[in-house]
Motif scaffolding. Structure first.
Motif, mmCIF file in Angstrom:
data_model
loop_
_atom_site.group_PDB
_atom_site.id
_atom_site.type_symbol
_atom_site.label_atom_id
_atom_site.label_comp_id
_atom_site.label_asym_id
_atom_site.label_seq_id
_atom_site.Cartn_x
_atom_site.Cartn_y
_atom_site.Cartn_z
ATOM 1 N N ARG A 220 0.842 -1.067 -0.203
ATOM 2 C CA ARG A 220 -0.145 -0.064 0.116
ATOM 3 C C ARG A 220 0.986 1.372 -0.062
ATOM 4 O O ARG A 220 0.395 2.329 0.061
ATOM 5 C CB ARG A 220 -0.965 -0.129 1.220
ATOM 6 N N HIS A 303 -1.863 1.185 6.839
ATOM 7 C CA HIS A 303 -2.495 0.512 5.467
ATOM 8 C C HIS A 303 -2.584 1.265 4.176
ATOM 9 O O HIS A 303 -3.267 1.011 3.143
ATOM 10 C CB HIS A 303 -3.789 -0.229 5.776
ATOM 11 N N ALA A 304 -2.211 2.577 4.252
ATOM 12 C CA ALA A 304 -2.279 3.389 3.332
ATOM 13 C C ALA A 304 -0.973 4.260 3.191
ATOM 14 O O ALA A 304 -0.086 4.562 4.063
ATOM 15 C CB ALA A 304 -3.564 4.532 3.429
ATOM 16 N N ASP A 305 -0.712 4.958 1.774
ATOM 17 C CA ASP A 305 0.244 5.608 1.549
ATOM 18 C C ASP A 305 0.370 7.276 2.393
ATOM 19 O O ASP A 305 -0.570 7.709 2.213
ATOM 20 C CB ASP A 305 0.324 6.141 -0.114
#
Length: 471
Positions: A220, A303-305
């Motif tokens: 991610r 879980h994310a950029d």
């Protein structure tokens, strides 16, 4: 013609009698236990219906509790002290586990790629002023001086720091003179040089070996973030030894996956939770060149950029500070009761802090009936996104100083700090984005801590003397 009956033979009679004896034995085996249980149930009913028993009084309304208060023979009973407690504390513990609540995730409309990111031209149009920090405190001549990491801030000094203006204030990392040892949070020179090069940071910490190392989901995280964002995990030597024994050994450059492991020596507080507030609130001090920072508790896995997170929570909302609402509570009064019910901290210290805040204007959430200033007065402080603007840095210093002075339960001091800063600076707003907790859950997976939380002692530097308050 007379009826003829067949003669009953002796073996048939003996078999019939044996069958009757078996039936009688079975009846006794069934009826005797049932009768004994009935007697026990009657005895229980007669015993529990006695209105003068102490535990009965606590479960049968206020009138019986008032009768209990009048009884002299229970003056020193433990049940007597429980009567003055809240209704949450009066509830007996339930043996059955409650079903765990399930919270839905929100769909977040991130940009499709980091390549599309452009920092808004108007984004820097926030309140501008200059902040400097107290780095050293001189030793008074009374012989009782002991340097503290948070410094020796009087209430009068504390009041002045809430003005958004050019100033020099306490914000951690205060040292004594050269004759005194370090006040704590000592970092290796190589780690300091690395952190000074960071323009965007993602940080977390594990102290006291209280958690597992949870690596960000690499699939991610975009290639730009992997090259240009600093992922820093602060930990003490005990945690490093524990994680190394579990296979998380840093490589020759000090990395475990994306995390750069930074070992902190000489923690400034014995309370590990309070020590964790240093990297949580003071990222602008630890990363002096950073323009943006993201904090996540060690119980979360990213879980994310990070760049997409900054665009969504800050740039798109025109905010300089973003934090999620609590998933279950919105009023500080509820948070106080929950902390005491679960013994999260010393009750007397919580009461002292809470009464002090009420005397300085803190009211219940939406108590006025008007639209509240914030969508919630209780944050879920495990995930913070912020720009390192003057107002964001000031708010972070003020919030840290409250945690340093009072309890380490930062959810108790968040709203007071924000509202007081806002009240004392009309026309100089802090642009806060308090987003939904389901959005936090969509970008960070939640896990349980390695160890259970324990009750902390009250802070040793709690100072609320009347002369200081009057000053």
């Amino acid at each position: 013609m007379s009826e003829r009956r067949l003669p009953i033979t002796a073996p048939a009679v003996a078999g019939f009698r044996r069958h009757c004896r078996r039936l009688r034995r079975r009846c006794r085996l069934i009826l005797l236990p049932a009768f004994a249980l009935a007697l026990l149930y009657l005895a229980y009913l007669s015993f529990s219906s006695h209105a003068n028993l102490p535990f009965h009084a606590m479960n049968h309304g206020p009138s019986n509790r008032e009768n209990l208060l009048k009884r002299k023979d229970l003056e020193y009973s433990p049940y007597f002290t429980n009567i003055s407690m809240t209704r949450y504390e009066l509830e007996p513990p339930k043996s059955r586990k409650r079903p765990r609540k399930r919270y839905a995730l929100c769909e977040i409309q991130f940009l499709p790629a980091v390549d599309d990111l452009v920092e808004p031209a108007h984004y820097e149009n926030f309140t501008q002023f200059s902040l400097n920090y107290i780095l050293k405190e001189e030793v008074p001549g009374n012989g009782f001086f002991k340097p503290l990491f948070g410094g020796h801030q009087s209430l009068q000094d504390r009041e002045e720091t809430y003005h958004a203006k050019d100033q020099t204030l306490h914000c951690g990392f205060v040292r004594g003179t050269n004759d005194y040892p370090s006040t704590g949070f000592d970092l290796d020179a190589n780690d300091r040089r690395y952190m000074a090069t960071c323009h965007v940071s993602v940080s977390s910490c594990i102290f006291g070996s209280s958690d597992y190392l949870r690596r960000p989901t690499k699939s991610r995280i975009g290639s730009y973030a992997k090259k240009n964002v600093c992922f820093v995990m602060f930990m003490d030597e005990l945690t490093l030894a524990t994680l190394s024994s579990e296979g998380h050994m840093p490589d020759e450059n000090g990395f475990v996956g994306l995390w750069r492991i930074v070992v902190v020596k000489n923690l400034p507080y014995k309370d590990m939770r309070r020590a964790g507030k240093v990297p949580k609130f003071l990222s602008h001090r630890l990363f002096p060149s950073a323009m943006y920072s993201i904090w996540l508790d060690s119980k979360l896995r990213l879980h994310a950029d990070p760049m997409l997170i900054i665009e969504y929570f800050l740039w798109r909302k025109k905010a300089e500070y973003a934090i999620s609402m609590h998933y279950d509570r919105s009023c500080v009064w509820e948070e106080v009761l929950q902390n005491k019910r679960l013994n999260k901290y010393n009750h007397a210290a919580i009461d002292e802090q809470f009464h002090f805040y009420q005397s300085d204007g803190l009211v219940k959430f939406n108590a006025s009936g008007q639209l509240p200033v914030l969508p919630s007065y209780v944050p879920e402080g495990s995930f913070i996104v912020r720009a390192h603007t003057p107002m964001s840095n000031l708010f972070s210093c003020l919030w840290f100083n409250e945690v340093n002075r009072f309890t380490s339960r930062d959810q108790l001091s968040f709203t007071y700090t924000y509202l007081k800063l806002r009240r004392m600076n009309p026309g100089k707003p802090i642009h806060l984005n308090m987003f939904k907790d389901c959005e936090r859950r969509a970008i960070a997976k939640l896990f349980h801590h390695r160890t259970n939380e324990t009750t902390d002692p009250p802070p040793a530097n709690l100072r609320l003397d009347k002369t200081s308050i009057q000053g």
